[in-house]
Design an enzyme around this catalytic site. Structure first.
Site, mmCIF file in Angstrom:
data_model
loop_
_atom_site.group_PDB
_atom_site.id
_atom_site.type_symbol
_atom_site.label_atom_id
_atom_site.label_comp_id
_atom_site.label_asym_id
_atom_site.label_seq_id
_atom_site.Cartn_x
_atom_site.Cartn_y
_atom_site.Cartn_z
ATOM 1 N N HIS A 229 0.829 -1.208 0.000
ATOM 2 C CA HIS A 229 0.000 0.000 0.000
ATOM 3 C C HIS A 229 0.869 1.265 0.000
ATOM 4 C CE1 HIS A 229 1.015 0.853 4.203
ATOM 5 N NE2 HIS A 229 0.873 -0.437 4.413
ATOM 6 N N GLU A 305 -2.058 -7.143 7.720
ATOM 7 C CA GLU A 305 -0.735 -7.013 8.323
ATOM 8 C C GLU A 305 -0.704 -7.716 9.680
ATOM 9 O OE1 GLU A 305 2.288 -7.061 8.367
ATOM 10 O OE2 GLU A 305 2.924 -5.068 7.715
#
Length: 425
Positions: A229, A305
């Site tokens: 990202h 994550e």
């Protein structure tokens, strides 16, 4: 007291599709002369790589038990499956429901104190790998075969099955069973088995090649383009930002990075699907690309994550100041979790592996953009290379960088790109 007999078991398993047609191979070796004492191989029908690996381990340990039922043994198991080695060594937790009974079965065959585990690269596991591929080849042909002897290394076709025998596709018998008979233990003076030639033939069909000898007819791989990202407000400050924090949005810089990535993918024209982590920064990055390509974004929880627990939002220096002992343990072992109930790297690897297997099966032959985070990307790269957990700390992964891993039908991954940021310049 009788001294224990020292033995080596090498085992392997594979799946052409993961899940797909699967088989395993195992060999029992005398460590003094590398002589082959027993071999086992079997086509097990449709299964995953991990199931096939465990089945190979079980077959190898059972072969030892059959060879030396009344003799104490010390067995060194060598496999190229990091998952099986770490789980059976007790360093990684076993969470997947398909793995737990297989691990329990493997642990029950011999006393735990008599078995140790070692990870080896695939190129050092050629014997078991060859047996596993021969099993899958036999299953694919719908035939059965046996091995004349473990010392000769020859294959002899079996007599065709009687008409009332279970067909190759029978759910109980499996597509083809090719388990070799156990050979009697050879004396220490026996000559070691030679390695197979570079491109071995297994009867009428060639076994799929690995490494540099990858066969050209494996079909299009499942190609994962791994996009980290774009930046958030926490990124430049190098703060821990995982699944358990504030779920920050992209910063202005991060939005520009996402837009540039979208333009680059539009120019390439290769992305066919987009799958994203559920966290906001990834969804925003993925949405920018999807809008440019006219695709929809699927969300997969497995791509999130690491949960950094009490370290969320802190810098490395702040964690070292407040949680020094936990940080030291975390840096030293993949099983150590961040303070306050975070995820260990071993847990992340198990989650990411399961996600990888599921997505490879779903997107076989397609090019998929996975928008995710630092740890999942590094973990996929590490697993593709067969690298140890500490390699996570030795990779640079920039915001909005691109890495690529391709997964072929024989289970072989190929790292094609790492941390490319050329589209941002």
């Amino acid at each position: 007291m009788t001294a224990p007999r020292r033995l080596v078991v090498e085992a392997d398993g594979g799946s052409r599709g993961n899940p797909g047609p699967a088989g395993y191979g195992a060999v029992v070796l005398d460590p003094h002369d590398a002589g082959t004492l027993a071999e086992a191989a079997e086509y097990i029908g449709v299964a995953t790589n991990n199931v096939a690996e465990y089945k190979g381990l079980i077959a190898g340990l059972r072969a030892v038990k059959e060879l030396f039922p009344d003799t104490p043994v010390e067995v060194r198991v060598r496999m190229d499956s990091k998952l099986v080695v770490e789980q059976m060594s007790g360093r990684w937790k076993i969470k997947h429901p398909d793995m737990k009974p297989l691990a329990a079965e493997a642990a029950s065959i011999l006393p735990a104190s008599s078995v140790t585990y070692e990870w080896i690269p695939r190129e050092r596991n050629k014997h078991a790998d060859r047996l596993a591929n021969e099993a899958m080849d036999a299953g694919g042909r719908g035939g059965q075969w046996g091995r004349a002897s473990s010392t000769a290394g020859l294959e002899t076709p079996r007599t065709p099955a009687a008409p009332d025998s279970p067909p190759p596709g029978d759910a109980v018998a499996g597509a083809a069973k090719v388990r070799a008979a156990m050979a009697a233990a050879r004396p220490a003076t026996a000559a070691p088995q030679t390695e197979p030639t570079a491109f071995p033939q297994t009867g009428p069909a060639a076994a799929p090649q690995v490494g540099w000898g990858s066969a050209p007819d494996l079909g299009a791989p499942a190609t994962f383009i791994l996009l980290r990202h774009g930046e958030t407000a926490l990124t430049p400050e190098k703060r821990f930002s995982g699944s358990g924090g504030s779920d920050p949005e992209l910063s202005e810089t991060g939005r520009r990075q996402a837009a540039r990535a979208a333009e680059a993918f539009a120019a390439r024209g290769t992305v066919q699907e987009i799958v994203s982590s559920p966290l906001r920064r990834c969804r925003e990055t993925a949405s920018a690309v999807a809008a440019r390509l006219g695709l929809e974004v699927r969300i997969d929880e497995g791509l999130r994550e690491t949960d950094f627990g009490a370290w969320e939002g802190l810098t490395f220096a702040e964690v070292r100041e407040r949680h020094a002992a936990d940080l030291t343990a975390w840096l030293a072992s993949p099983d150590a979790a961040p303070t306050g109930g975070g995820e260990s790297f071993a847990e992340v690897a198990e989650r990411v592996s399961a996600t990888r297997d599921r997505l490879v099966a779903r997107y076989a032959g397609r090019t998929v953009l996975l928008v995710t985070h630092v740890t999942p990307v590094k973990t996929l790269v590490r697993l593709a290379l067969g690298a140890p957990p500490e390699s996570l700390f030795r990779m640079e992964l920039s915001p909005a960088s691109v890495s690529t891993v391709a997964y072929y039908a024989d289970g072989n991954p190929s790292l094609r790109l790492l941390n490319d940021t050329s589209h941002l310049r």
